[in-house]
Design a protein around this motif. Structure first.
Motif: not given
Length: 205
Positions: A130, A134, A161-162, A190, A193-194
């Motif tokens: 993360l 996060g 985890e992301a 990532v 997630l973003d």
């Protein structure tokens, strides 16, 4: 299986939905149409999986003779049944869990109306730790996990985890389906997630 431009195509029965299934996510389905009752029966009997694909609003669910399906989303998710029962209204209720993502090369309807897709499995990037931002999303996931409906789904919420965090949150939060699909389509964990963070920021404004 068949080969197209060096890529192995796999035949997979499809279940179009107005919502999106994520890898590791779980959702409940109420089944009443004969074609999907048959799909669930065959899936349970043969211990196999099927594919869930997003059907955007306005998309046609029945093909005209000779028409190529153009309304199903190109990226979908493998679904495996984790639980089932008969609901209080007499319908069949199932809980499915998302597995591998796939890309839909083509789709057709069988005589009974069930969609059959020719798909390729997407290669997944290794998940990553993360990022600093996060932690607040991880707290949000734990808060969602306290809801009785989420607890009944039995989804694994202990993720660090992301990509896994993005998948779980995008599954549980009431996101617009188009935004959820865009998140599903992102390969890099990532970045996925973003993208979820950006959607939440936009919805909160």
């Amino acid at each position: 299986m068949s080969e197209l431009s060096g890529t192995t195509l796999v035949e997979l029965p499809l279940f179009p939905l107005r919502s999106v299934l994520f890898p590791g996510g779980r959702m409940g389905l109420r089944i009443f149409e004969r074609r999907y009752l048959d799909l669930i029966r065959d899936t349970l009997r043969e211990q196999q999986s099927f594919g869930i694909v997003w059907l955007p609003e306005g998309g046609a669910e029945v093909l005209k003779p000779g028409e190529r399906q153009a309304t199903l989303a190109l990226i979908g998710t493998e679904a495996r049944i984790t639980d089932w029962d008969q609901t209080s209204d007499g319908l069949l209720g199932v809980v499915v869990e998302g597995g591998r993502r796939f890309r839909l090369a083509s789709a057709r309807q069988a005589e009974g109306g069930l969609y059959i897709g020719d798909i390729t499995w997407l290669a997944e990037l290794a998940d990553t730790a993360l990022p600093p931002r996060g932690s607040e999303l991880q707290d949000l996931l734990q808060q969602l996990g306290e809801h009785p409906h989420v607890q009944r789904l039995g989804m694994d919420l202990e993720v660090g985890e992301a990509g896994a965090l993005a998948n779980r949150l995008a599954q549980l939060l009431p996101l617009p389906a188009a935004d959820a699909y865009q998140i599903l389509s992102i390969d890099e964990p990532v970045a996925r997630l973003d993208a979820l963070h950006d959607v939440l920021d936009a919805l909160s404004q």
